[in-house]
Write a protein that holds these residues in place. Sequence first.
Motif, PDB file in Angstrom:
ATOM      1  N   ALA A 175       0.837  -1.201   0.000  1.00  0.00           N
ATOM      2  CA  ALA A 175       0.000   0.000   0.000  1.00  0.00           C
ATOM      3  C   ALA A 175       0.875   1.255   0.000  1.00  0.00           C
ATOM      4  O   ALA A 175       0.607   2.210  -0.737  1.00  0.00           O
ATOM      5  CB  ALA A 175      -0.934  -0.011   1.205  1.00  0.00           C
ATOM      6  N   GLU A 178       2.100   2.273  -3.235  1.00  0.00           N
ATOM      7  CA  GLU A 178       1.155   3.010  -4.082  1.00  0.00           C
ATOM      8  C   GLU A 178       0.920   4.427  -3.585  1.00  0.00           C
ATOM      9  O   GLU A 178       0.840   5.360  -4.385  1.00  0.00           O
ATOM     10  CB  GLU A 178      -0.203   2.291  -4.103  1.00  0.00           C
ATOM     11  N   ASN A 179       0.739   4.599  -2.283  1.00  0.00           N
ATOM     12  CA  ASN A 179       0.354   5.908  -1.763  1.00  0.00           C
ATOM     13  C   ASN A 179       0.798   6.062  -0.308  1.00  0.00           C
ATOM     14  O   ASN A 179       0.021   5.842   0.620  1.00  0.00           O
ATOM     15  CB  ASN A 179      -1.172   6.068  -1.887  1.00  0.00           C
ATOM     16  N   ILE A 182      -1.344   8.255   2.273  1.00  0.00           N
ATOM     17  CA  ILE A 182      -2.598   7.712   2.777  1.00  0.00           C
ATOM     18  C   ILE A 182      -2.309   6.629   3.822  1.00  0.00           C
ATOM     19  O   ILE A 182      -2.963   6.566   4.865  1.00  0.00           O
ATOM     20  CB  ILE A 182      -3.465   7.182   1.611  1.00  0.00           C
ATOM     21  N   SER A 185      -1.575   8.299   6.866  1.00  0.00           N
ATOM     22  CA  SER A 185      -2.758   8.927   7.474  1.00  0.00           C
ATOM     23  C   SER A 185      -3.596   7.923   8.258  1.00  0.00           C
ATOM     24  O   SER A 185      -4.531   8.291   8.949  1.00  0.00           O
ATOM     25  CB  SER A 185      -3.626   9.611   6.410  1.00  0.00           C
ATOM     26  N   GLU A 290       0.642  -3.294 -13.175  1.00  0.00           N
ATOM     27  CA  GLU A 290       0.032  -2.149 -13.847  1.00  0.00           C
ATOM     28  C   GLU A 290       0.691  -0.840 -13.420  1.00  0.00           C
ATOM     29  O   GLU A 290       0.697   0.131 -14.130  1.00  0.00           O
ATOM     30  CB  GLU A 290      -1.476  -2.106 -13.559  1.00  0.00           C
TER      31      GLU A 290
ATOM     32  N   TYR B  89      -8.766  10.671   7.488  1.00  0.00           N
ATOM     33  CA  TYR B  89      -8.926  11.419   6.241  1.00  0.00           C
ATOM     34  C   TYR B  89      -9.357  10.487   5.120  1.00  0.00           C
ATOM     35  O   TYR B  89      -8.778   9.421   4.927  1.00  0.00           O
ATOM     36  CB  TYR B  89      -7.577  12.066   5.913  1.00  0.00           C
ATOM     37  N   PRO B  91      -9.680  10.791   1.151  1.00  0.00           N
ATOM     38  CA  PRO B  91      -9.381  11.736   0.075  1.00  0.00           C
ATOM     39  C   PRO B  91     -10.395  11.657  -1.062  1.00  0.00           C
ATOM     40  O   PRO B  91     -11.091  10.659  -1.216  1.00  0.00           O
ATOM     41  CB  PRO B  91      -8.008  11.273  -0.408  1.00  0.00           C
ATOM     42  N   GLU B  93      -9.885  11.315  -4.183  1.00  0.00           N
ATOM     43  CA  GLU B  93      -9.623  10.263  -5.163  1.00  0.00           C
ATOM     44  C   GLU B  93      -9.805   8.874  -4.552  1.00  0.00           C
ATOM     45  O   GLU B  93      -9.568   7.869  -5.203  1.00  0.00           O
ATOM     46  CB  GLU B  93      -8.223  10.433  -5.769  1.00  0.00           C
ATOM     47  N   ALA B  95      -8.338   6.759  -3.032  1.00  0.00           N
ATOM     48  CA  ALA B  95      -7.087   6.063  -2.710  1.00  0.00           C
ATOM     49  C   ALA B  95      -7.290   4.624  -2.263  1.00  0.00           C
ATOM     50  O   ALA B  95      -6.771   4.179  -1.247  1.00  0.00           O
ATOM     51  CB  ALA B  95      -6.293   6.838  -1.652  1.00  0.00           C
ATOM     52  N   PHE B  97      -6.371   0.869  -2.710  1.00  0.00           N
ATOM     53  CA  PHE B  97      -5.109   0.307  -3.184  1.00  0.00           C
ATOM     54  C   PHE B  97      -5.342  -0.820  -4.192  1.00  0.00           C
ATOM     55  O   PHE B  97      -6.050  -1.773  -3.910  1.00  0.00           O
ATOM     56  CB  PHE B  97      -4.291  -0.199  -1.997  1.00  0.00           C
ATOM     57  N   ALA B  98      -4.741  -0.676  -5.364  1.00  0.00           N
ATOM     58  CA  ALA B  98      -4.941  -1.640  -6.445  1.00  0.00           C
ATOM     59  C   ALA B  98      -4.270  -2.973  -6.146  1.00  0.00           C
ATOM     60  O   ALA B  98      -4.719  -4.019  -6.598  1.00  0.00           O
ATOM     61  CB  ALA B  98      -4.399  -1.071  -7.753  1.00  0.00           C
TER      62      ALA B  98
END
Lengths: 292, 239
Positions: A175, A178-179, A182, A185, A290, B89, B91, B93, B95, B97-98
């Motif tokens: 995770a 990817e981000n 977040i 957070s 991907e 939070y 967001p 978009e 978010a 996770f793929a």
Amino acid sequence: MFDMISPQLLFGQLLIGLINGSFYAMLSMGLAIIFGLMNVVNFAHGVQYMLGAFCAWLLLNYLGVPYWGALIIAPLAVGAFGMLMERLVLRPLQHLDHLYALLATYAIALIVEGLVRQEYGSTGLPYAAPISGGINLGFMFLPYYRLWVVVFSIVTCAGTWLLIEYSKLGAYLRAANENPNIVESFGINVPRMITLTYGLGVGLAALSGVLAAPIYQVSPSMGSGLMITVFAVVVIGGIGSISGAIVTGYILGLAEAITKVFYPEAATTVAFVVMIVVLLLKPNGIFSSEKA
Amino acid sequence: MKIDVHPNTSLVVRDLQGWYAESKVIHGMNFEVHEGEILTLLGRNGAGKTSTLRAIMGIMRKRTGSINFRSEELINKRIYEIARKGIAYCPEERAIFASLDVRENLTLPPVLQSGGMTDAELFQAFPNLQRRASSRGTRLSGGEQQMLAIARILRTGSRFLLLDEPSEGLAPVIVKEIGELLKKLKQRGYTIILVEQNWRFARSVADRHVVVEHGQVVDTFTADVSNTDVSRVQRYLGV
């Protein structure tokens, strides 16, 4: 030409290929883990591998710590060095273009390799195999230590892959890859996770170094030679793909071996030929996700 | 600077300035959020609403001023430290996770405080998520992804939620469901800052509205807005 090849030659080369592949797999897996989370191509990986081997050699020759102790101590010590490097050098660079961190790892690699060469010279230092003897399989002789290296590396790669693919820790890693914001957070200390992950990748490199010490000679440049091929493995497998790095590592080791049997002149080039072909046909690598 | 002393004040934002790299997007925001209310930040695209949420959460790193949460200053805290104070939070978009399936997405955030919803409660509230638990997170529909993004932060026990345009791009029936969910959360004592451009949705759920323009608060309304207020809001939103 084919009928001239004896089974001894073929299987002997395949064993060497499997051994080389084991190192390619472990090293490129570490690179993939680090790249996945930090987007940094760790150019110090080869030096960290060399430090693992040197650590084993120093432990044996100065403290009398045998191979089995080094197998645990060296990855921890070099991993700790890696974490220090992440905190002091890579973290301050993380908000800049990732090229800066890449260059920093390369600079550290050159400095460390130079220091080791200054202290211990460029000639290889011998390190005796901790397991002697072997088994005659009829068509070839298999030294036990080489069998141990192959089995140990497969277990390490599979274990690491399972950890990342199926554990909670692995889910955080995937995770954060990817981000990261977040994930942070959610209350997860991502900066510490990055430090530990870099330490893990570096520790894996050092572990490979200890494994390699009895097979290749312990020398300051042992890593830089290997890393050129390892980077090809990473590109072929798909940058950041862990399973891709592992599978490609073994396949490339075997491909080199087979080339060595049938057309020895091309053995050291085959990895790069494959890399060029893969880049032309599938620029993101064979196992790219991907994201890549 | 004088800090507002409303008895139930949960979050006080004073003179908040924020930057993305070199470009300044928040120019001295002042507002406060009361315990247990739903507050919307209204405004046009680019007004600084999302940036305000990101500044509160610490995702916007370069920020000055004061963000006081339950008497603790957050302005110099890191994202994970702010999260551990009980702020969550979601967001715009979403978010999701793929590389994680729906269950992994849902259970990724650790429980930080007691009182969060259990997995069973969440699956009861969002039956679609249970049906699709082993699908890749990004295979869900937009509405399901939004539900998942909200559901996963309800697990953590955080009771102060920052929701960025949960209604965006969703069918009216799903927007209505999300509205019902927000009202339920409010009944349970959650405090919510909602960023919205959908005025009808905002009006149906919120207690108070703060209008943001050019990175500043330009107006504040309570829920019982008069018709003249409504026309003012519509002028702000350009509808």
